[in-house]
Write an enzyme that holds these catalytic residues in place. Structure first.
Site, short mmCIF file in Angstrom:
data_model
loop_
_atom_site.label_atom_id
_atom_site.label_comp_id
_atom_site.label_asym_id
_atom_site.label_seq_id
_atom_site.Cartn_x
_atom_site.Cartn_y
_atom_site.Cartn_z
N CYS A 111 0.87 -1.18 0.00
CA CYS A 111 0.00 0.00 0.00
C CYS A 111 0.91 1.23 0.00
CB CYS A 111 -0.88 -0.05 1.26
SG CYS A 111 -2.01 1.31 1.37
N CYS A 160 -11.64 14.08 4.15
CA CYS A 160 -12.68 13.06 4.40
C CYS A 160 -12.77 12.89 5.92
CB CYS A 160 -12.33 11.74 3.71
SG CYS A 160 -12.21 11.92 1.91
N GLY A 208 -2.73 10.31 0.97
CA GLY A 208 -2.86 11.24 -0.15
C GLY A 208 -3.90 10.83 -1.17
N GLU A 209 -4.21 11.78 -2.06
CA GLU A 209 -5.14 11.53 -3.17
C GLU A 209 -4.28 11.42 -4.44
OE1 GLU A 209 -8.31 10.74 -4.05
OE2 GLU A 209 -7.40 10.86 -6.03
N SER A 245 -6.50 4.21 -6.17
CA SER A 245 -7.75 4.47 -5.45
C SER A 245 -7.98 5.97 -5.40
CB SER A 245 -7.63 3.90 -4.03
OG SER A 245 -8.79 4.22 -3.28
N SER A 295 -13.50 5.42 -3.91
CA SER A 295 -13.98 5.50 -2.52
C SER A 295 -15.40 6.04 -2.53
CB SER A 295 -13.06 6.42 -1.72
OG SER A 295 -11.80 5.81 -1.58
N LEU A 296 -16.36 5.15 -2.45
CA LEU A 296 -17.77 5.56 -2.57
C LEU A 296 -18.30 6.07 -1.22
CD1 LEU A 296 -20.17 5.61 -4.55
CD2 LEU A 296 -20.76 3.30 -3.75
N HIS A 297 -18.36 5.18 -0.24
CA HIS A 297 -18.65 5.51 1.15
C HIS A 297 -20.05 6.03 1.47
CE1 HIS A 297 -14.55 4.56 1.67
NE2 HIS A 297 -14.05 5.73 1.33
N ASN A 324 -11.56 1.82 10.61
CA ASN A 324 -10.42 1.68 11.48
C ASN A 324 -10.33 2.93 12.36
OD1 ASN A 324 -7.88 0.83 12.43
ND2 ASN A 324 -7.50 -0.09 10.43
N CYS A 334 -3.43 3.37 7.02
CA CYS A 334 -2.48 4.40 6.64
C CYS A 334 -2.78 5.73 7.31
CB CYS A 334 -2.44 4.55 5.14
SG CYS A 334 -1.12 3.56 4.48
N1 SAH Z 1 -7.37 9.24 -1.42
C1 SAH Z 1 -7.59 7.95 -1.97
C2 SAH Z 1 -6.68 6.88 -1.41
C3 SAH Z 1 -6.41 6.88 0.04
S1 SAH Z 1 -7.14 5.91 1.27
C4 SAH Z 1 -9.03 7.56 -1.78
O1 SAH Z 1 -9.76 8.30 -1.15
O2 SAH Z 1 -9.45 6.56 -2.33
C5 SAH Z 1 -7.56 4.32 0.78
C6 SAH Z 1 -8.92 3.90 1.31
O3 SAH Z 1 -8.97 3.83 2.74
C7 SAH Z 1 -10.02 4.86 0.88
O4 SAH Z 1 -11.14 4.16 0.44
C8 SAH Z 1 -10.30 5.58 2.18
O5 SAH Z 1 -11.56 6.16 2.15
C9 SAH Z 1 -10.16 4.46 3.20
N2 SAH Z 1 -10.01 4.93 4.59
C10 SAH Z 1 -9.51 6.11 5.02
N3 SAH Z 1 -9.53 6.17 6.37
C11 SAH Z 1 -10.09 5.02 6.81
C12 SAH Z 1 -10.38 4.50 8.11
N4 SAH Z 1 -10.11 5.18 9.21
N5 SAH Z 1 -10.94 3.26 8.17
C13 SAH Z 1 -11.19 2.56 7.05
N6 SAH Z 1 -10.93 3.00 5.81
C14 SAH Z 1 -10.39 4.22 5.68
#
Ligand code: SAH
Length: 371
Positions: free
Chosen positions: A113, A124, A169-170, A201, A223-225, A300, A343
């Site tokens: 990763c 976010c 990062g993005e 991602s 990252s839909l969420h 997490n 991360c």
């Molecule tokens: N910026 C990119 C990649 C970074 S994070 C993105 O948003 O996709 C990779 C994934 O981990 C993303 O889906 C992010 O939303 C998720 N993520 C971030 N913090 C998290 C946490 N505390 N618990 C679970 N997933 C998390």
């Protein structure tokens, strides 16, 4: 400053070039472009960084490279090993800038990763990196260097077979450097990973998604969420700029000309926020025209967050609804729990505590989902 230091300051780090960039560099110094593939093999396949050992280069070229260039990956500040074999490193980029990378070994593969930026600008609300703010983009050398360092550290104990740009990062906001680094990951003269094993991602930077589809065929994770704009505006604020319909149109464009391709949709499970059975049913409707895989991610937690992870029963129920509609759905296994492997968490521990404390307070003030 002594002369060695002065040289290093100006030296060109060859890790900053993909094959095309390297070929252009060699043409620029009056050499043949095939020198690029020779260097790639030394560095990425043989892990040789010392120009003196690159015996298929002429002596004069070696001397030129020694005087003007360097091959310098990032250095390791901290390493942690979890009981499940997950390994995590904090890398020092320059004086104030650190990022994390995580290696996750599984039966038939090893996934690294990788981070793309120091911090993140996207805010976010459930993400630990977001709390650290944004410092700067990583260079190509700092991105591909993560793979080099990880492979070196693993030695015979493991192999990086997959890379996911899911660290800090993005990645699409550091577009050129990330694309060049991914080119190296997929280049047969460098790492030679297949395009199915390199995944980027994104939180949904829509214009950059179209550019990516045009320029590269790496796998895409989104990252839909949340499955409606109101909630997604809050959890993933870039949704205010690029709402769901625009995001999904960019996803469709990505898969349109690749019949076997699927987009992975990541969905963090937040108790009482986005985990209702109605959310699952709405997701089915939302994604009905897009070949999709769903990855449900147990939230997490990190210090200062007000969110809680959905219970295992709720996550299973959510998954079963999606599975029932024929959607390929997996639940991400939580790995490296004893080392804060999500991360952003470890760097969070080593950065200036007082600065972080203030940021967390500010963020909690703006959070609607205290549970
Ligand atoms: N910026 C990119 C990649 C970074 S994070 C993105 O948003 O996709 C990779 C994934 O981990 C993303 O889906 C992010 O939303 C998720 N993520 C971030 N913090 C998290 C946490 N505390 N618990 C679970 N997933 C998390």
């Amino acid at each position: 400053m002594n002369s060695a230091l002065a040289r290093d300051k100006q030296a060109i780090n060859l890790l900053n070039f993909d094959r095309k960039g390297l070929a252009d560099f060699f043409i620029g110094i009056g050499e043949k472009p095939f020198r690029a593939t020779q260097i790639l093999k030394w560095v990425y396949q043989l892990q040789v960084y010392d120009f003196d050992l690159m015996t298929n280069l002429s002596k004069s070229l070696r001397t030129y490279l020694k005087e003007n260039c360097t091959i310098t990956p990032p250095s390791i500040l901290l390493e942690q090993k979890a009981s499940d074999g997950t390994r995590k490193w904090v890398l020092q980029m320059d004086c104030d800038n650190r990022v994390e990378m995580v290696f996750i070994p599984e039966q038939n593969r090893g996934t690294l990763c990788v981070s793309s930026q120091v911090g993140c600008a996207l805010a976010c609300t459930f993400c630990s990196t977001a709390q650290q703010g944004f410092n700067r983009n990583l260079t190509v050398a700092e991105i591909i260097g993560q793979v080099l360092v990880a492979q070196q550290q693993l030695g015979d104990q493991g192999k990086v077979t997959n890379v996911v740009m899911m660290g800090m990062g993005e990645p699409l906001l550091n577009f050129n450097n990330v694309v060049a680094a991914m080119n190296l990951m997929m280049d047969d003269f460098a790492y030679g990973l297949s395009k199915r094993r390199v995944t980027i991602s994104t939180s949904g930077v829509v214009p950059a998604m179209y550019r990516l589809t045009e320029m590269s065929d790496v796998s895409l994770a989104v990252s839909l969420h949340a499955v409606n704009d109101e909630l997604r505006n809050e959890l993933v604020p870039i949704n205010n700029k690029y709402p769901l319909q625009e995001l999904l149109a960019a996803c469709k464009d990505n898969v349109e000309n690749s019949p076997r391709r699927k987009i992975t949709f990541e969905y963090v499970m937040l108790a009482g926020v986005n985990d209702s059975m109605q959310d699952a049913r709405n997701m089915i409707k939302l994604l009905k025209d897009i070949p999709s895989k769903i990855n449900l991610i147990p939230f997490n937690p990190f210090p200062g967050t007000s969110y809680l992870c959905s219970s295992a029963e709720v996550i299973d129920g959510f998954r079963n609804i999606l599975l029932g509609a024929g959607l390929v759905t997996t639940i991400r296994k939580t790995r490296g729990e004893d080392i804060d492997a999500a991360c952003g968490q470890l760097v969070g521990k080593v950065i200036d505590k007082s600065r972080r404390h203030i940021k967390i307070q500010a963020q909690q003030g703006g959070m609607n989902h205290a549970v």
